[in-house]
Design an enzyme around this catalytic site. Structure first.
Site, PDB file in Angstrom:
ATOM      1  N   ASP A 194      45.428  42.480  55.609  1.00  0.00           N
ATOM      2  CA  ASP A 194      46.046  42.450  54.292  1.00  0.00           C
ATOM      3  C   ASP A 194      46.044  43.852  53.688  1.00  0.00           C
ATOM      4  O   ASP A 194      45.107  44.631  53.875  1.00  0.00           O
ATOM      5  CB  ASP A 194      45.217  41.506  53.395  1.00  0.00           C
ATOM      6  CG  ASP A 194      45.743  41.407  51.979  1.00  0.00           C
ATOM      7  OD1 ASP A 194      46.790  40.778  51.804  1.00  0.00           O
ATOM      8  OD2 ASP A 194      45.109  41.965  51.060  1.00  0.00           O
ATOM      9  N   GLU A 230      49.722  44.349  57.328  1.00  0.00           N
ATOM     10  CA  GLU A 230      50.683  44.122  56.259  1.00  0.00           C
ATOM     11  C   GLU A 230      51.040  45.445  55.601  1.00  0.00           C
ATOM     12  O   GLU A 230      50.288  45.965  54.766  1.00  0.00           O
ATOM     13  CB  GLU A 230      50.128  43.155  55.191  1.00  0.00           C
ATOM     14  CG  GLU A 230      51.203  42.752  54.191  1.00  0.00           C
ATOM     15  CD  GLU A 230      50.779  42.775  52.742  1.00  0.00           C
ATOM     16  OE1 GLU A 230      51.548  42.306  51.905  1.00  0.00           O
ATOM     17  OE2 GLU A 230      49.685  43.292  52.426  1.00  0.00           O
TER      18      GLU A 230
HETATM   19  C1  QV4 Z   1      45.212  42.020  36.665  1.00  0.00           C
HETATM   20  C2  QV4 Z   1      46.125  43.082  36.061  1.00  0.00           C
HETATM   21  C3  QV4 Z   1      45.662  44.459  36.484  1.00  0.00           C
HETATM   22  C4  QV4 Z   1      44.202  44.625  36.054  1.00  0.00           C
HETATM   23  C5  QV4 Z   1      43.342  43.525  36.675  1.00  0.00           C
HETATM   24  C6  QV4 Z   1      41.904  43.629  36.211  1.00  0.00           C
HETATM   25  O1  QV4 Z   1      47.465  42.861  36.542  1.00  0.00           O
HETATM   26  O2  QV4 Z   1      46.475  45.446  35.889  1.00  0.00           O
HETATM   27  O3  QV4 Z   1      43.723  45.867  36.479  1.00  0.00           O
HETATM   28  O4  QV4 Z   1      43.862  42.239  36.325  1.00  0.00           O
HETATM   29  O5  QV4 Z   1      41.066  42.842  37.016  1.00  0.00           O
HETATM   30  C7  QV4 Z   1      45.848  38.920  40.884  1.00  0.00           C
HETATM   31  C8  QV4 Z   1      46.681  38.861  39.633  1.00  0.00           C
HETATM   32  C9  QV4 Z   1      46.756  40.240  38.974  1.00  0.00           C
HETATM   33  C10 QV4 Z   1      45.335  40.710  38.678  1.00  0.00           C
HETATM   34  C11 QV4 Z   1      44.604  40.773  40.000  1.00  0.00           C
HETATM   35  C12 QV4 Z   1      43.159  41.224  39.833  1.00  0.00           C
HETATM   36  O6  QV4 Z   1      47.992  38.408  39.960  1.00  0.00           O
HETATM   37  O7  QV4 Z   1      47.492  40.154  37.782  1.00  0.00           O
HETATM   38  O8  QV4 Z   1      45.370  42.006  38.091  1.00  0.00           O
HETATM   39  O9  QV4 Z   1      44.594  39.466  40.615  1.00  0.00           O
HETATM   40  O10 QV4 Z   1      42.471  40.307  39.048  1.00  0.00           O
HETATM   41  C13 QV4 Z   1      47.680  38.485  45.793  1.00  0.00           C
HETATM   42  C14 QV4 Z   1      48.651  38.266  44.647  1.00  0.00           C
HETATM   43  C15 QV4 Z   1      48.303  39.119  43.467  1.00  0.00           C
HETATM   44  C16 QV4 Z   1      46.839  38.895  43.072  1.00  0.00           C
HETATM   45  C17 QV4 Z   1      46.003  39.295  44.278  1.00  0.00           C
HETATM   46  C18 QV4 Z   1      44.507  39.141  44.030  1.00  0.00           C
HETATM   47  O11 QV4 Z   1      49.974  38.551  45.089  1.00  0.00           O
HETATM   48  O12 QV4 Z   1      49.121  38.738  42.359  1.00  0.00           O
HETATM   49  O13 QV4 Z   1      46.493  39.673  41.940  1.00  0.00           O
HETATM   50  O14 QV4 Z   1      46.329  38.418  45.361  1.00  0.00           O
HETATM   51  O15 QV4 Z   1      44.197  37.839  43.698  1.00  0.00           O
HETATM   52  C19 QV4 Z   1      51.973  45.099  47.161  1.00  0.00           C
HETATM   53  C20 QV4 Z   1      50.973  45.440  48.255  1.00  0.00           C
HETATM   54  C21 QV4 Z   1      50.774  44.304  49.229  1.00  0.00           C
HETATM   55  C22 QV4 Z   1      50.516  42.983  48.510  1.00  0.00           C
HETATM   56  C23 QV4 Z   1      51.673  42.740  47.564  1.00  0.00           C
HETATM   57  C24 QV4 Z   1      51.496  41.462  46.764  1.00  0.00           C
HETATM   58  O16 QV4 Z   1      51.391  46.607  48.965  1.00  0.00           O
HETATM   59  O17 QV4 Z   1      49.657  44.629  50.041  1.00  0.00           O
HETATM   60  O18 QV4 Z   1      51.762  43.816  46.624  1.00  0.00           O
HETATM   61  N1  QV4 Z   1      50.334  41.878  49.441  1.00  0.00           N
HETATM   62  C25 QV4 Z   1      48.970  41.437  49.854  1.00  0.00           C
HETATM   63  C26 QV4 Z   1      48.878  39.929  49.928  1.00  0.00           C
HETATM   64  C27 QV4 Z   1      48.874  39.348  48.545  1.00  0.00           C
HETATM   65  C28 QV4 Z   1      47.657  39.804  47.798  1.00  0.00           C
HETATM   66  C29 QV4 Z   1      47.227  41.172  48.127  1.00  0.00           C
HETATM   67  C30 QV4 Z   1      47.888  41.948  49.044  1.00  0.00           C
HETATM   68  C31 QV4 Z   1      45.957  41.619  47.577  1.00  0.00           C
HETATM   69  O19 QV4 Z   1      49.888  39.415  50.738  1.00  0.00           O
HETATM   70  O20 QV4 Z   1      48.922  37.933  48.574  1.00  0.00           O
HETATM   71  O21 QV4 Z   1      47.916  39.735  46.381  1.00  0.00           O
HETATM   72  O22 QV4 Z   1      44.957  41.137  48.463  1.00  0.00           O
HETATM   73  O23 QV4 Z   1      53.286  45.149  47.656  1.00  0.00           O
END
Ligand code: QV4
Ligand code: CA
Length: 494
Positions: A194, A230
């Protein structure tokens, strides 16, 4: 099976799947023969209660203990053992770039009850302390990634607030390798890494070099884990997918985004343009690519790809896209297995994009029940069981290694192609009926269309196609058919 893939740094050959199934959030009690399955992160994660238990909490690790909403370590071990025993290999979604979000609070609100404090960056279950995180190397004002044009930010700062691990540290590398090696010893066959774009390729390479060979109880001695990283590279950013080829396969996100445009006929695209699909469209080399029509992010508006992404919600178009992907030789393919949730669009955005798996009132995940017609119940979509998709996975295995042959198109949205003398597929994505006699390259005989039905015993349950002694066959496909395509292959010949 395709046996062409071995990562640049591997000691031995790796069998790479022809098709991988992505089981989002399913519980650890299911096994089916003859496939390769990627499962949601199995390790301990934060319990997010606002919103209530979103699917994405599993992308916020708290430790590498194997207990999650999908089950306990014992249940995970049992599933992997039973799957391996029947030749079904399990790939794990590994979250190693970060721990939970900086706003995650302090306490034991975690799926195994390990203590953590996101504020002081303390994770007792590993253990990690503030010394194991990257903030000293991130120079943005708020510690977040602000500009994807700056390589250092993308890799050393926080992705949406997620506490970013210092992967250059021997200690951190050791903890991650121990986590992955534990999974390998249990019998896991490989990993999705990831957020690989957010890790330095050299750090990933070092961690891979610490990984054991696969468990010889099920795999030939010297077999390396399959790695797919990824990296979202749609072009136009500072980091390119090619930086990761040396570590293994890489996700090709252009694939689903562009295929969606073609199938939807958006942006002036048409099926005839698929003639040089693959590297000809600017994709990475086929032997590096992991491809999919949609994934757990972009089927609900997260991640990359945008509105063109095809999903189970639009099943007719989705089946066209998935069938094309599975028939075409490019890449290692992955099909989704999803759950349904109640969508609620506000100004074009689904505000319910966070909803987790179908759950019981006590919060436990609902089991995947199987209906009389072999589909799944309890709001599990199980795309991998849809006849058209399941049969196209069989098609892909049947034509594996065969060349892309006998292309035909009408200049618009009717196309056909074969895979050597083993299989042939025809699509009518026009708004008028199709009636064409085409050269299939197949041996003469009567074949069962595996889309409208399949071969059962000595008969076809759907359409029959007669291939002449010259290899030609007549195809008629109504533009209003639920599935406006026909696929035939040598293992479905009468
Ligand atoms: C929030 C605020 C931030 C703040 C933070 C404070 O937005 O500004 O700093 O709180 O703690 C969730 C929430 C998000 C939150 C974050 C941390 O949606 O709002 O930040 O948690 O609490 C998945 C979801 C994200 C989720 C994350 C962790 O898609 O929404 O965030 O899990 O739970 C890029 C990357 C790529 C990524 C893609 C989504 O290059 O790598 O974005 N894809 C992978 C996974 C994806 C996952 C992650 C990465 C992170 O496929 O499912 O994100 O592991 O393109
Ligand atoms: Ca990072």
């Amino acid at each position: 099976m395709v046996r062409s893939y071995a990562p640049a740094n591997s000691a031995g050959p790796v069998d790479s799947p022809t098709t991988l199934q992505h089981w989002t959030e399913q519980v650890w009690n299911r096994a089916a023969a003859g496939c390769w399955i990627m499962v949601s992160p199995p390790n301990e994660n934060i319990i997010v209660s606002n919103p209530w238990r979103p699917w994405y909490e599993r992308y916020q690790p708290v430790s590498y203990k194997l207990c999650s909403r999908s089950g306990t370590e014992a249940q995970f071990r049992d599933m992997v053992t039973r799957c391996n025993n029947v030749g079904v290999y399990i790939y794990v979604d590994a979250i190693i770039n970060h721990m939970c979000g900086s706003g995650g609070g302090a306490g034991t609100h975690s799926t195994c009850g390990s203590y953590f404090n996101a504020g002081t960056k303390e994770f007792s279950g590993v253990p990690y302390s503030s010394l194991d995180f990257n903030d000293n190397k991130c120079y943005t004002s708020n510690g977040e990634i602000q500009n994807y044009g700056d390589v250092n930010q993308v890799r050393n700062c926080r992705l949406v607030g997620l506490l970013d691990l210092a992967l250059e540290k021997d200690y951190v590398r050791g903890k991650i390798a121990a986590f992955l090696n534990n999974l390998i010893s249990i019998g896991v066959a490989g990993f999705r890494l990831d957020a690989a774009k957010h890790m330095w390729p050299g750090d990933i390479s070092n961690i891979i070099s610490r990984l054991s060979n696969l468990n010889t109880k099920w795999f030939p001695s010297g077999t390396r884990p399959l790695i797919f990283q990824e990296v979202i590279d749609l072009g136009g950013e500072a980091i390119s997918a090619s930086e990761y080829y040396g570590n293994g396969r890489v996700t090709e996100f252009k694939y689903g985004a562009k295929l969606g445009n073609v199938v939807r006929k958006w942006n002036g695209e048409k099926m005839a343009y698929l003639k040089n699909w693959g590297e000809g469209w600017g994709f990475m080399p086929s032997n590096r690519a992991l491809v999919f029509v949609d994934n757990h992010d972009n089927q609900r508006g997260h991640g990359a790809g945008g509105a063109s992404i095809l999903t189970f919600w639009e099943s007719r178009l989705y089946k066209i896209g998935v069938a094309f992907m599975l028939a075409h030789p490019y890449g290692v393919t992955r099909v989704m297995s999803s759950y349904r949730w109640s969508r609620n669009f506000v100004n074009g955005k689904d505000v319910n994009d966070w909803i987790g798996p179908p759950s019981n009132s006590d919060g436990s995940t609902k089991s995947v029940t199987i209906n009389a017609d072999t589909t799944c119940g309890n709001d599990w979509v199980c795309e991998h069981r849809w006849r058209q998709i399941k049969n196209m996975v069989i098609f892909r295995n049947t034509v594996d290694g065969q060349a892309f042959t006998n292309w035909w198109d009408n200049g618009g949205n009717q196309i056909a192609f074969g895979r050597g003398n083993r299989g042939f597929i025809v699509f009518n994505n026009e708004s008028w009926n199709m009636d064409a006699t085409l050269n299939t390259g197949l041996p003469a005989g009567t074949y069962c269309d595996v889309i409208s039905g399949q071969k059962e015993g000595t008969r076809c349950t759907g359409v029959q196609v007669t291939v002449s002694s010259t290899g030609s066959a007549r195809f008629t496909i109504s533009s209003s058919a639920e599935d406006p395509f026909i696929a035939i292959h040598v293992n479905a010949k009468l």
